[in-house]
Design an enzyme around this catalytic site. Sequence first.
Site, PDB file in Angstrom:
ATOM      1  CB  THR A 120      -0.948   0.002   1.226  1.00  0.00           C
ATOM      2  OG1 THR A 120      -1.685  -1.226   1.205  1.00  0.00           O
ATOM      3  CG2 THR A 120      -1.917   1.161   1.180  1.00  0.00           C
ATOM      4  CD  GLU A 239      -3.326 -10.210   2.542  1.00  0.00           C
ATOM      5  OE1 GLU A 239      -3.709  -9.778   1.435  1.00  0.00           O
ATOM      6  OE2 GLU A 239      -2.471  -9.637   3.235  1.00  0.00           O
TER       7      GLU A 239
END
Length: 381
Positions: A120, A239
Amino acid sequence: MTLHEELRDQIRSLCARYPSEYWGRLDRERAYPEAFVDELTAGGYTACLVPEEYGGPGLGMAEAALILEEINRSGGNAAACHAQMYTMGTLLRHGSPEQKRRWLPAIASGELRLQAFAVTEPNAGSDTTSISTFAERRGDRYVVNGQKVFISRVQHSDLMVLLARTTPRDQVTKRTGGLSVFIVDLREAGDALRVRPLDTMINHETNEVFFEGLEIPMENRIGEEGAGFGYILSGMNAERLLLASESIGDARFFIERSTHYAGERVVFDRPIGENQGVQFPIARAWMHTQAAAAVRDQAVSRYDRGEPCGPEANMSKYLASEAAWEAANVAMDTFGGYGMAEEFGIERKFREARLYLVAPVANNLVLSFVAQHVLGLPRSF
Ligand SMILES: Cc1cc2nc3c(=O)[nH]c(=O)nc-3n(C[C@H](O)[C@H](O)[C@H](O)COP(=O)(O)OP(=O)(O)OC[C@H]3O[C@@H](n4cnc5c(N)ncnc54)[C@H](O)[C@@H]3O)c2cc1C
């Protein structure tokens, strides 16, 4: 006893040694659950998905999901260490034999922590292909400059998986091209990597990370230059499934605590749980949790059989996080004022459960994935 019953028992008895007071104290101190993570690691649980040839137990996604679900169901918070389970998947699937021999056995034994995962960026957000942190090739190394945000567990990790741009965005033909994946040895980074902790509403060690001329040796690049987006994507199903399992654990925690409390708490001379206004929301949250768990189980089976499971993994993440958030609110209502009192542990879990509506992928992005890729609706971005 089946393998799963045995595993569940083991995790339950481990978690019983780390009760609500333990997590509550760490939450107040914003401290890392070292003792819990050490014990989980020593038991081989965080190495669950590492194949036997690299020193792990070689278990599947079903077992990994069960472990994380039970931790959160007990009142704990697996987010402190969940990434040790799945971040190594990028290395396992796309690393060279030499890279795997170099790192996987030490990750399996817990000697090395690979639980930081840097994707990110402040100016890209959910639009990962717009990241600009750049790794420039110079001879036998790459030099990295740029910035990441919300990078968790950097201060409790030895290695970090990094997604960085290796070709400027305006020079790639496909927007998913020009990105590469690296293993960063955090122990050797020195001043070229600055970490600024971010305070958040939960006890979750997360950071801004600044790269200022960080050198990464060529042999730390995973797979081919420019193919990194696909490598990261291939790890996302794992994930999503594991974090969905934590949400299901959260939901079960809230429902079990609410059911118990509603049966005990007497107001107007009767247990509050006799009132349908109290029962129905708990029953509804339980049904939504069972439905999310069923989709998660289906997705996990597909994953363990090696079948594509992108839609199922995304749906699991969405449904589980929504079910947990519903159950969290139901628990706050059921506990009345005591939901707010720290000693009951509900308000802490309430804050923690909120995270998964937005991370690792915001639920709107899951809706958009399903709309476009499952239902065939027009692409919106
Ligand atoms: C505690 C915490 C830990 C984290 N740990 C990590 C980590 O270890 N590594 C890492 O790489 N990242 C990590 N993240 C980042 C996380 O993955 C991102 O916050 C998440 O992907 C959303 O990105 P953003 O916050 O920039 O939101 P934005 O992309 O800015 O989105 C903001 C809002 O707008 C909505 N939105 C945006 N675009 C659209 C659209 N086209 N259509 C509809 N709605 C849209 C989103 O749904 C969201 O609600 C973490 C975040 C938190 C809070």
